[in-house]
Write a protein that holds these residues in place. Sequence first.
Motif, short mmCIF file in Angstrom:
data_model
loop_
_atom_site.label_atom_id
_atom_site.label_comp_id
_atom_site.label_asym_id
_atom_site.label_seq_id
_atom_site.Cartn_x
_atom_site.Cartn_y
_atom_site.Cartn_z
N ALA A 160 0.83 -1.21 0.00
CA ALA A 160 0.00 0.00 0.00
C ALA A 160 0.86 1.26 0.00
CB ALA A 160 -0.94 0.00 1.21
N GLN A 161 1.96 1.27 0.77
CA GLN A 161 2.77 2.51 0.78
C GLN A 161 3.45 2.75 -0.55
OE1 GLN A 161 6.58 2.35 2.24
NE2 GLN A 161 6.27 0.86 3.87
N VAL A 162 3.82 1.67 -1.25
CA VAL A 162 4.40 1.85 -2.59
C VAL A 162 3.36 2.49 -3.50
CG1 VAL A 162 5.14 0.56 -4.64
CG2 VAL A 162 6.15 0.04 -2.41
N SER A 163 2.09 2.04 -3.34
CA SER A 163 1.02 2.59 -4.19
C SER A 163 0.72 4.05 -3.86
CB SER A 163 -0.24 1.74 -4.07
OG SER A 163 -0.95 2.03 -2.86
N MET A 164 1.16 4.51 -2.68
CA MET A 164 0.92 5.90 -2.28
C MET A 164 2.00 6.87 -2.78
SD MET A 164 -0.35 5.36 1.66
CE MET A 164 -0.45 7.10 2.10
N VAL A 165 3.14 6.34 -3.19
CA VAL A 165 4.21 7.24 -3.68
C VAL A 165 3.67 8.05 -4.85
CG1 VAL A 165 6.46 7.28 -4.84
CG2 VAL A 165 6.08 5.73 -2.91
N GLN A 166 3.83 9.36 -4.79
CA GLN A 166 3.23 10.21 -5.82
C GLN A 166 3.99 10.09 -7.13
OE1 GLN A 166 3.36 13.79 -3.48
NE2 GLN A 166 1.27 13.48 -2.72
N ALA A 167 3.31 9.54 -8.14
CA ALA A 167 3.95 9.33 -9.44
C ALA A 167 2.90 9.28 -10.53
CB ALA A 167 4.74 8.02 -9.41
N ASP A 168 3.28 9.72 -11.73
CA ASP A 168 2.33 9.71 -12.84
C ASP A 168 2.31 8.38 -13.57
OD1 ASP A 168 1.54 12.28 -12.39
OD2 ASP A 168 3.11 13.15 -13.68
N ASN A 169 3.37 7.61 -13.40
CA ASN A 169 3.41 6.31 -14.08
C ASN A 169 4.32 5.36 -13.31
OD1 ASN A 169 6.19 6.77 -14.96
ND2 ASN A 169 5.28 8.28 -16.35
N GLU A 170 4.33 4.11 -13.75
CA GLU A 170 5.07 3.07 -13.03
C GLU A 170 6.58 3.35 -12.98
OE1 GLU A 170 4.00 -0.87 -14.25
OE2 GLU A 170 5.81 -1.76 -13.40
N ASP A 171 7.10 3.82 -14.11
CA ASP A 171 8.54 4.05 -14.14
C ASP A 171 8.94 5.14 -13.14
OD1 ASP A 171 11.09 3.46 -15.25
OD2 ASP A 171 11.04 5.48 -16.15
N GLU A 172 8.13 6.19 -13.09
CA GLU A 172 8.43 7.27 -12.14
C GLU A 172 8.32 6.77 -10.70
OE1 GLU A 172 6.96 11.77 -10.86
OE2 GLU A 172 5.83 10.71 -12.41
N ARG A 173 7.31 5.93 -10.46
CA ARG A 173 7.12 5.37 -9.11
C ARG A 173 8.37 4.58 -8.69
NH1 ARG A 173 2.56 4.97 -6.67
NH2 ARG A 173 1.36 5.16 -8.60
N TRP A 174 8.83 3.71 -9.60
CA TRP A 174 10.00 2.90 -9.28
C TRP A 174 11.25 3.77 -9.09
CZ3 TRP A 174 12.90 -0.30 -7.19
CH2 TRP A 174 14.14 -0.65 -7.71
N GLN A 175 11.44 4.75 -10.00
CA GLN A 175 12.62 5.62 -9.88
C GLN A 175 12.64 6.32 -8.52
OE1 GLN A 175 15.05 5.68 -11.98
NE2 GLN A 175 13.99 4.42 -13.49
N LYS A 176 11.47 6.81 -8.10
CA LYS A 176 11.42 7.53 -6.82
C LYS A 176 11.75 6.60 -5.65
CE LYS A 176 8.44 11.02 -6.10
NZ LYS A 176 7.16 11.77 -6.10
N VAL A 177 11.21 5.37 -5.73
CA VAL A 177 11.46 4.40 -4.65
C VAL A 177 12.95 4.08 -4.58
CG1 VAL A 177 11.08 1.99 -3.97
CG2 VAL A 177 9.13 3.41 -4.67
N GLN A 178 13.55 3.77 -5.73
CA GLN A 178 14.97 3.39 -5.76
C GLN A 178 15.86 4.57 -5.35
OE1 GLN A 178 16.59 2.30 -9.60
NE2 GLN A 178 18.08 0.94 -8.66
N GLN A 179 15.54 5.75 -5.87
CA GLN A 179 16.38 6.91 -5.54
C GLN A 179 16.31 7.25 -4.05
OE1 GLN A 179 15.07 9.87 -8.37
NE2 GLN A 179 16.12 8.79 -10.05
N ASN A 180 15.13 7.07 -3.48
CA ASN A 180 14.99 7.35 -2.05
C ASN A 180 15.81 6.37 -1.21
OD1 ASN A 180 13.61 8.43 0.43
ND2 ASN A 180 12.86 6.32 0.47
N LEU A 181 15.77 5.08 -1.56
CA LEU A 181 16.58 4.10 -0.79
C LEU A 181 18.06 4.43 -0.94
CD1 LEU A 181 14.73 0.74 -1.65
CD2 LEU A 181 14.52 2.10 0.44
N SER A 182 18.47 4.80 -2.16
CA SER A 182 19.87 5.16 -2.41
C SER A 182 20.27 6.38 -1.59
CB SER A 182 20.09 5.44 -3.90
OG SER A 182 19.82 4.28 -4.66
N ALA A 183 19.36 7.35 -1.51
CA ALA A 183 19.67 8.56 -0.75
C ALA A 183 19.88 8.23 0.73
CB ALA A 183 18.55 9.59 -0.91
#
Length: 349
Positions: A160-183
């Motif tokens: 559910a929290q992954v589905s809440m990440v604000q993104a316009d499409n799947e690729d953006e959602r994944w990029q944000k998730v990965q970049q956040n973990l990296s940060a």
Amino acid sequence: MVNDGKRLHSLGAMFVGVFAMVAINLTGCATADARDTSMPSVVELQRVVDEAHAKFKDLKDGKNADYIPILATVPSELFGVVIVTKDGRIYEAGDTDYMFAIESTSKPFNAALVMKEQGAQAIKDKIGVEPTGLPFNSKLALEIYDARSVNPLVNAGAIAQVSMVQADNEDERWQKVQQNLSAFAGEDLPLMDEVYQSEYKTSWSNRAIANLLYNYERLYAEPEESMRVYTKMCSVGVTTKQLGVMGATLANGGVNPLTGKRLLPEEDVPELLAIMLTAGFYDESGEWSFSAGLPAKTGVGGGIVAVVPGEMAIAAFSPRLNEAGNSVRALNAINYISDELNLSIFDGR
Ligand code: GLN
């Protein structure tokens, strides 16, 4: 290279620390006894890390996760233990540079991203913060609790929290998730594609959870998209040392000690740590709070990260898990360190 740099950094820090202790003793102005200062000494931190590694390296209890086939192939003897202080000093023993699947240890850090975007209250309202007292992959939890409320650290809440990440499409959602973990790690964390393939192909239980959530209007993106991004999040590769830095960012009030970047508003850190304390070990969270007294998160890849608020993080990794899906050596190592240094948050230091 980067890791060698950090090792030099920690060695350098050790020299400075030892020099400072000697100087303090010589001047007679203060004692070097760690119990008299807010932080244990450099020598003491390295001692407990070495001892925790030595003490549990021959423990053979538990077994690798095998419901995700590739995790069964990870060498079971690997074992790393790390302390990262809130100012980024690293103390390590064992296989601390081995890259393993982050799995559920990613969950609090992605929850931090959602809190940063929407506030901590959104997690409470749209997912819940109650420990389920049930295994991490429970479907029953979604059926028995009012308003389908779970918490962001079990699979249902994490999808559910992954589905809440604000993104316009799947690729953006994944990029944000990965970049956040990296940060949080202060370094780029890669997707372990073999882990992703192995897990995604066998994710029938999580797929059932995603569909149930969607049915109850507790999933905020399309189920299969949420599943893919969730499974990729769990398949990110991390080392014990990087996991320690991620935890140290929470210990440091939401600012990564290596990069200086703020990743979570300071006021949201206590809420996140509270969820980690009550749900980070799933249906073993009570026992964990009782013994170690620290907010923490485990993963079926064998990693565990624990946070000593305002002081440090302890991370450990070893693939063999107990029945609740928590690494046996890692939990023993962290428990030992917490005990040796009186780190329980209930200790009233
Ligand atoms: N990706 C794993 C799963 O969904 C995470 C579980 C865990 O680490 N406890 O089952």
